[in-house]
Design a protein around this motif. Sequence first.
Motif, short mmCIF file in Angstrom:
data_model
loop_
_atom_site.label_atom_id
_atom_site.label_comp_id
_atom_site.label_asym_id
_atom_site.label_seq_id
_atom_site.Cartn_x
_atom_site.Cartn_y
_atom_site.Cartn_z
N THR A 30 0.84 -1.20 0.00
CA THR A 30 0.00 0.00 0.00
C THR A 30 0.88 1.24 0.00
O THR A 30 2.06 1.17 0.37
N ALA A 87 -6.59 10.17 -1.59
CA ALA A 87 -6.87 9.78 -2.97
C ALA A 87 -6.45 10.86 -3.97
O ALA A 87 -5.92 10.54 -5.04
N GLN A 97 -2.65 10.64 -4.85
CA GLN A 97 -2.08 9.46 -5.51
C GLN A 97 -1.68 9.83 -6.94
O GLN A 97 -2.48 10.34 -7.71
N ASP A 149 1.75 5.80 -8.58
CA ASP A 149 1.26 5.12 -7.38
C ASP A 149 0.13 4.15 -7.74
O ASP A 149 0.12 3.00 -7.30
N ILE A 150 -0.80 4.64 -8.53
CA ILE A 150 -1.95 3.83 -8.92
C ILE A 150 -1.49 2.60 -9.71
O ILE A 150 -1.91 1.48 -9.43
N SER A 151 -0.61 2.82 -10.66
CA SER A 151 -0.10 1.72 -11.48
C SER A 151 0.64 0.70 -10.62
O SER A 151 0.44 -0.51 -10.78
N MET A 196 -2.03 -1.20 -8.32
CA MET A 196 -2.86 -2.12 -9.10
C MET A 196 -2.01 -3.26 -9.66
O MET A 196 -2.45 -4.41 -9.69
N SER A 227 -6.43 5.04 1.85
CA SER A 227 -6.28 3.72 1.25
C SER A 227 -7.22 3.47 0.08
O SER A 227 -7.56 2.33 -0.22
N ILE A 283 -6.92 3.60 -3.28
CA ILE A 283 -6.40 2.78 -4.38
C ILE A 283 -6.10 1.36 -3.86
O ILE A 283 -6.37 0.37 -4.54
N TYR A 284 -5.54 1.27 -2.66
CA TYR A 284 -5.30 -0.04 -2.05
C TYR A 284 -6.62 -0.81 -1.97
O TYR A 284 -6.69 -1.98 -2.36
N ALA A 299 -9.34 -0.42 -3.72
CA ALA A 299 -9.80 -0.79 -5.07
C ALA A 299 -9.01 -2.00 -5.58
O ALA A 299 -9.59 -2.92 -6.16
N SER A 300 -7.71 -2.00 -5.36
CA SER A 300 -6.88 -3.10 -5.85
C SER A 300 -7.20 -4.41 -5.13
O SER A 300 -7.21 -5.48 -5.73
#
Length: 173
Positions: free
Chosen positions: A106, A111, A114, A118-120, A123, A164, A166-167, A169-170
Motif C-alpha cells: 500500500t 486519494a 495518488q 502510485d496507482i499503477s 494495481m 487507502s 487505491i489499495y 480498489a486493488s
Amino acid sequence: MAEAELNSREKRWSLKGMTAVVTGGTRGIGHAIVEELAGFEVAVHTCSRNQKELDQCLQEWKNKGFKVTGSVCDVSHRDQREKLMRTVSSIFNGKLNILVNNAGTTIAKDAVEQSPEDISFLMGTNFESSYHLCQLSHPLLKASGNGSIVNISSIASIVAVPQSAIYAASKGA
C-alpha cells in the motif's frame, strides 16, 4: 473414534506431498501461511523482493525441518512473475497443487494525492500480479489434477480506511 475412521479422515484431509507457492512469504500473513503449509508436510516455494529476508527465513525453515525453497521476485514486474513460475515448474516437475497470492502493498496517501505511478504500482502489485500468476500457474495446477488458488484480500476492500482508496480498489478487484 475408531482407528479406521481416524485413518480415513487423515487420508482425506492430508496435505502431505502437496506442492504450494506462496508469494510474499517472508513476513506477516505470508510467513504464517508458509509455516502452516510446511507443517502439514507441503513442499513450499515462496518469494520475496528482499534476498536477505528470504535467506534468513529459508535458514529458519530449514532448522525447523520444513521443505521450503525460495527465490527473489518482485511480483509487480511481469518478467519476474514469469521467471518465478518457470522456477516453480522446474522445482515441482511441472505440477502445482496450491497457489497463494499473498504479496501486497500500500501507499498511504489521500486519494487526490495518488500519482499515476502510485496507482499503477498498487494495481500492478495487488491485482494484476495475482491475476497473471493465476494464468501462469493454470497449466501446473491442471497437471496436478488437484489445484487450488487462494487470493489474500483485505477488509479495506469493503470498509473505508483513511488514505487507502487505491489499495482498497486493488484488493477489491
